[in-house]
Design a protein around this motif. Structure first.
Motif, PDB file in Angstrom:
ATOM      1  N   LYS A  46       0.193   0.278  14.508  1.00  0.00           N
ATOM      2  CA  LYS A  46      -0.939   1.033  13.977  1.00  0.00           C
ATOM      3  C   LYS A  46      -1.772   0.149  13.052  1.00  0.00           C
ATOM      4  CE  LYS A  46       0.088   5.019  15.752  1.00  0.00           C
ATOM      5  NZ  LYS A  46      -0.765   5.543  16.793  1.00  0.00           N
ATOM      6  N   LYS A  47      -3.072   0.430  13.007  1.00  0.00           N
ATOM      7  CA  LYS A  47      -3.963  -0.265  12.081  1.00  0.00           C
ATOM      8  C   LYS A  47      -3.789   0.337  10.693  1.00  0.00           C
ATOM      9  CE  LYS A  47      -7.340  -1.179  15.674  1.00  0.00           C
ATOM     10  NZ  LYS A  47      -8.665  -0.870  16.188  1.00  0.00           N
ATOM     11  N   LEU A  48      -4.206  -0.401   9.678  1.00  0.00           N
ATOM     12  CA  LEU A  48      -4.037   0.054   8.302  1.00  0.00           C
ATOM     13  C   LEU A  48      -4.763   1.369   8.032  1.00  0.00           C
ATOM     14  CD1 LEU A  48      -4.262  -3.342   6.383  1.00  0.00           C
ATOM     15  CD2 LEU A  48      -2.222  -1.990   6.883  1.00  0.00           C
ATOM     16  N   ASP A  49      -5.965   1.533   8.599  1.00  0.00           N
ATOM     17  CA  ASP A  49      -6.699   2.776   8.377  1.00  0.00           C
ATOM     18  C   ASP A  49      -6.006   3.959   9.063  1.00  0.00           C
ATOM     19  OD1 ASP A  49      -7.474   1.627  10.819  1.00  0.00           O
ATOM     20  OD2 ASP A  49      -9.436   2.589  10.779  1.00  0.00           O
ATOM     21  N   GLU A  50      -5.355   3.713  10.206  1.00  0.00           N
ATOM     22  CA  GLU A  50      -4.601   4.778  10.873  1.00  0.00           C
ATOM     23  C   GLU A  50      -3.375   5.166  10.044  1.00  0.00           C
ATOM     24  OE1 GLU A  50      -5.096   4.144  15.619  1.00  0.00           O
ATOM     25  OE2 GLU A  50      -4.011   2.552  14.550  1.00  0.00           O
ATOM     26  N   ILE A  51      -2.712   4.165   9.481  1.00  0.00           N
ATOM     27  CA  ILE A  51      -1.545   4.434   8.629  1.00  0.00           C
ATOM     28  C   ILE A  51      -1.970   5.238   7.409  1.00  0.00           C
ATOM     29  CG2 ILE A  51       0.280   3.389   7.228  1.00  0.00           C
ATOM     30  CD1 ILE A  51       0.134   0.966   9.187  1.00  0.00           C
ATOM     31  N   ALA A  52      -3.083   4.869   6.822  1.00  0.00           N
ATOM     32  CA  ALA A  52      -3.595   5.597   5.654  1.00  0.00           C
ATOM     33  C   ALA A  52      -3.877   7.051   6.015  1.00  0.00           C
ATOM     34  CB  ALA A  52      -4.858   4.918   5.126  1.00  0.00           C
ATOM     35  N   GLU A  80      -3.143   8.652   2.412  1.00  0.00           N
ATOM     36  CA  GLU A  80      -3.309   7.717   1.299  1.00  0.00           C
ATOM     37  C   GLU A  80      -4.560   6.881   1.516  1.00  0.00           C
ATOM     38  OE1 GLU A  80      -1.322   7.489  -1.296  1.00  0.00           O
ATOM     39  OE2 GLU A  80       0.482   8.550  -0.640  1.00  0.00           O
ATOM     40  N   LYS A  81      -4.958   6.135   0.483  1.00  0.00           N
ATOM     41  CA  LYS A  81      -6.064   5.196   0.602  1.00  0.00           C
ATOM     42  C   LYS A  81      -5.561   3.945   1.319  1.00  0.00           C
ATOM     43  CE  LYS A  81      -8.210   6.652  -3.694  1.00  0.00           C
ATOM     44  NZ  LYS A  81      -8.612   6.234  -5.032  1.00  0.00           N
ATOM     45  N   LYS A  93      -2.071  -1.008   1.933  1.00  0.00           N
ATOM     46  CA  LYS A  93      -2.004  -2.463   1.898  1.00  0.00           C
ATOM     47  C   LYS A  93      -1.015  -2.937   0.845  1.00  0.00           C
ATOM     48  CE  LYS A  93      -6.670  -3.663   3.392  1.00  0.00           C
ATOM     49  NZ  LYS A  93      -7.950  -4.265   2.966  1.00  0.00           N
ATOM     50  N   SER A  94      -1.103  -2.365  -0.354  1.00  0.00           N
ATOM     51  CA  SER A  94      -0.204  -2.815  -1.422  1.00  0.00           C
ATOM     52  C   SER A  94       1.257  -2.499  -1.083  1.00  0.00           C
ATOM     53  CB  SER A  94      -0.598  -2.227  -2.775  1.00  0.00           C
ATOM     54  OG  SER A  94      -0.433  -0.833  -2.794  1.00  0.00           O
ATOM     55  N   ARG A  95       1.517  -1.339  -0.467  1.00  0.00           N
ATOM     56  CA  ARG A  95       2.891  -1.018  -0.043  1.00  0.00           C
ATOM     57  C   ARG A  95       3.370  -1.990   1.022  1.00  0.00           C
ATOM     58  NH1 ARG A  95       2.476   5.478   0.473  1.00  0.00           N
ATOM     59  NH2 ARG A  95       2.398   5.890  -1.752  1.00  0.00           N
ATOM     60  N   LEU A  96       2.493  -2.318   1.943  1.00  0.00           N
ATOM     61  CA  LEU A  96       2.857  -3.242   3.010  1.00  0.00           C
ATOM     62  C   LEU A  96       3.182  -4.622   2.434  1.00  0.00           C
ATOM     63  CD1 LEU A  96       3.193  -3.831   6.035  1.00  0.00           C
ATOM     64  CD2 LEU A  96       0.744  -4.332   6.104  1.00  0.00           C
ATOM     65  N   TYR A  97       2.338  -5.132   1.560  1.00  0.00           N
ATOM     66  CA  TYR A  97       2.569  -6.455   0.987  1.00  0.00           C
ATOM     67  C   TYR A  97       3.824  -6.465   0.118  1.00  0.00           C
ATOM     68  CZ  TYR A  97      -2.026  -7.549   2.792  1.00  0.00           C
ATOM     69  OH  TYR A  97      -3.099  -7.747   3.627  1.00  0.00           O
ATOM     70  N   ARG A  98       4.050  -5.399  -0.630  1.00  0.00           N
ATOM     71  CA  ARG A  98       5.264  -5.294  -1.450  1.00  0.00           C
ATOM     72  C   ARG A  98       6.505  -5.272  -0.554  1.00  0.00           C
ATOM     73  NH1 ARG A  98       3.913  -1.095  -4.692  1.00  0.00           N
ATOM     74  NH2 ARG A  98       4.654   0.388  -3.157  1.00  0.00           N
TER      75      ARG A  98
END
Length: 157
Positions: free
Chosen positions: A125-131, A136-137, A142-147
């Protein structure tokens, strides 16, 4: 084709990916199948709440995720990650060794991080789809993914 027919078609065509997604939360074959059935019922029952047909997949993921989280709250379970439950799953849905290793690796993540990583890399999934799925925003996703990726890197070292 009616909305209900489209939903049913989507459920049938994508049942394996929804099952994998749900299984990631409950780590039990029977529970995952029960949640899938309950989620499918909720999807058909609440089809009027789907605002745009283009958002059908994200909407369905949200329902399956919420149903799985409700189940976990109800059962007061922890978020287990072990090889025994992974091998249980292989009886119904064959898993490649790389997928098994993928789930093993994710054992260090919390629920939010697990969801983001699974949707991004296992379900592509793309980040906007996950959001959209998580409500969520994009920046939060993005921050959860990078963490999560940072935590995975440290665990692999």
């Amino acid at each position: 084709m009616s909305l209900q027919e489209e939903l049913e078609k989507n459920l049938m065509e994508n049942q394996e990916k929804y099952y994998r997604f749900i299984y990631g939360y409950v780590r039990n074959q029977e529970d995952a199948l029960d949640i899938m059935q309950e989620g499918a019922y909720k999807i058909i029952k609440n089809q009027r709440k789907l605002r745009k047909k283009q958002q059908m997949d994200s909407w369905m993921y949200s329902i399956f995720r919420n149903t799985a989280l409700d189940f976990l709250k109800q059962k007061k379970r922890e978020f287990p990650m072990d090889n025994e439950t992974l091998s249980e799953m292989s009886g119904t849905y064959e898993m490649e060794e790389s997928r098994e290793n993928f789930y093993d690796l994710l054992g260090c993540l919390n629920e939010e991080e697990y969801t983001v990583v699974t949707l991004r890399y296992a379900e592509e999934k793309k980040l906007d789809e996950i959001a959209e799925i998580l409500g969520e925003k994009v920046s939060t996703v993005k921050s959860r993914l990078y963490r999560a990726l940072d935590r995975l890197r440290k665990n692999m070292a």
